[in-house]
Each structure stands twice: as structure tokens, then as C-alpha cells.
Scaffold this active site. Structure first.
Site, PDB file in Angstrom:
ATOM      1  NE  ARG A 271      -2.150  -1.563   3.510  1.00 58.14           N
ATOM      2  CZ  ARG A 271      -1.820  -2.878   3.809  1.00 58.14           C
ATOM      3  NH1 ARG A 271      -2.202  -3.995   3.115  1.00 58.14           N
ATOM      4  NH2 ARG A 271      -1.111  -3.131   5.090  1.00 58.14           N
TER       5      ARG A 271
ATOM      6  CD  GLU B 258       1.624  -4.091  12.860  1.00 57.24           C
ATOM      7  OE1 GLU B 258       0.967  -3.893  11.861  1.00 57.24           O
ATOM      8  OE2 GLU B 258       2.891  -3.925  12.727  1.00 57.24           O
TER       9      GLU B 258
END
Length: 178
Positions: free
Chosen positions: A66, A103
Site C-alpha cells: 500500500r 505488531e
């Protein structure tokens, strides 16, 4: 750019929350509706350009996938070259590689050798700043080729994950904060 800028409201209205993606417990901020809306996408690129206006960069270093969408548009707007940081197995030429924690797991990123020239001032760009591991890994790759990371830019920053703290003392530009 101020918090009262109506373009930020437009961007916020085009961010979709997707629960439990890519794994249970993660609330994913999906930028697909933003990219799919011409005026919202234009506003995002305009705001990124305005955020970086007081700085000089020689190259955008955009992170798969992205980040490529915003990085390509911003690079074209600013008349800069763009280097692409990708996941393993996606680059056909010789490449540098680094592993990092993110994460929700671990990852590896790669950059074609000679993508960044010695001394170039780089802006690292991605769609989301979470824990900072991915952006820091991209910076490590650029610096390993002799580049100087001068800043980081993101459409979204997940403030509660404190990723900004991993990005040293460089400017961090984020349009939206969650």
C-alpha cells in the site's frame, strides 16, 4: 495542515475498520475505500506533499504494497525517484535484505542493490505506522546503501502502538491518528 482541515475529515470518512484482520484481535485500518475515491486520494497526496514541504528529499522509499500507491503518487508530484521495499521473493535483481519484528509477527524486507545512492536524502513512506518495525527496517535498508533517512510519512498512525519512538529523532508526518 490543521486538525480542522476538511480534507482530513474526507480521509477519515474513507477509512474502513476491518475487525480480526489479518488475525484475531487486530482492528485493521483499510485504506482501500480512500484509494478508490478520486477526490479523497487526491487530498491524501496533497496533504502528504504539504506535510513534507519544509524538507528536502532526493528519493521516496516506499514500502510494499500500500505504500507504493501513495509513494508513487507523491514521487510523481514532487518529481522524485522512488525505491520499492518489498517482501522476499518479489524483486528479480540482486537485493539487500533485513528482518524485523512487527505488531503481529516477524517479517523480512528487501531492496534492490543500488536503489538508493550514497548521500541521498530519503523519505520512508507507508500507509500505516503501527509499531514502527517495518518503517525502521526500510530505513535500515536505505541507510545500508548509503542513504540518509530524513523523515517518515504515513497516511495513518496508530498512536497507541508508539511506533514513532522507533524512528529515532527524524520527523514523522502522519495525516490521521487513531
Amino acid at each position: 495542515m490543521t486538525d480542522g482541515d476538511p480534507r482530513l475529515d474526507l480521509l477519515r470518512s474513507r477509512i474502513r475498520d476491518v475487525p480480526d484482520f489479518p488475525k484475531p484481535g487486530i482492528l485493521f485500518k483499510d485504506i482501500t475505500p480512500l484509494v478508490g475515491d478520486g477526490p479523497a486520494f487526491q487530498a491524501a497526496v496533497d496533504l502528504l506533499a504539504e506535510s513534507c514541504a519544509g524538507y528536502r528529499f532526493d528519493r521516496i522509499v516506499a514500502i510494499e504494497s500500500r505504500g507504493f500507491v501513495f509513494g508513487g503518487a507523491l514521487a510523481a508530484r514532487l518529481g522524485l525517484p522512488m525505491a520499492m521495499v518489498r517482501k522476499p521473493g518479489k524483486l528479480p535483481y540482486r537485493r539487500d535484505s533485513t528482518s524485523y519484528a512487527l505488531e503481529y509477527g516477524e517479517g523480512t524486507l528487501e531492496l534492490h542493490v543500488e536503489s538508493v545512492r550514497r548521500g541521498e536524502r530519503c523519505l520512508i513512506l507507508d500507509d500505516v505506522l503501527a509499531t514502527g518495525g517495518t518503517a525502521r527496517a526500510a530505513a535500515t535498508l536505505a541507510e545500508g546503501q548509503g542513504g540518509r533517512v530524513e523523515g517518515y510519512a504515513f497516511v495513518i498512525e496508530l498512536d497507541f502502538l508508539a511506533g514513532r519512538g522507533k524512528l529515532a529523532d527524524k520527523p514523522v508526518f502522519a495525516l490521521l491518528h487513531y
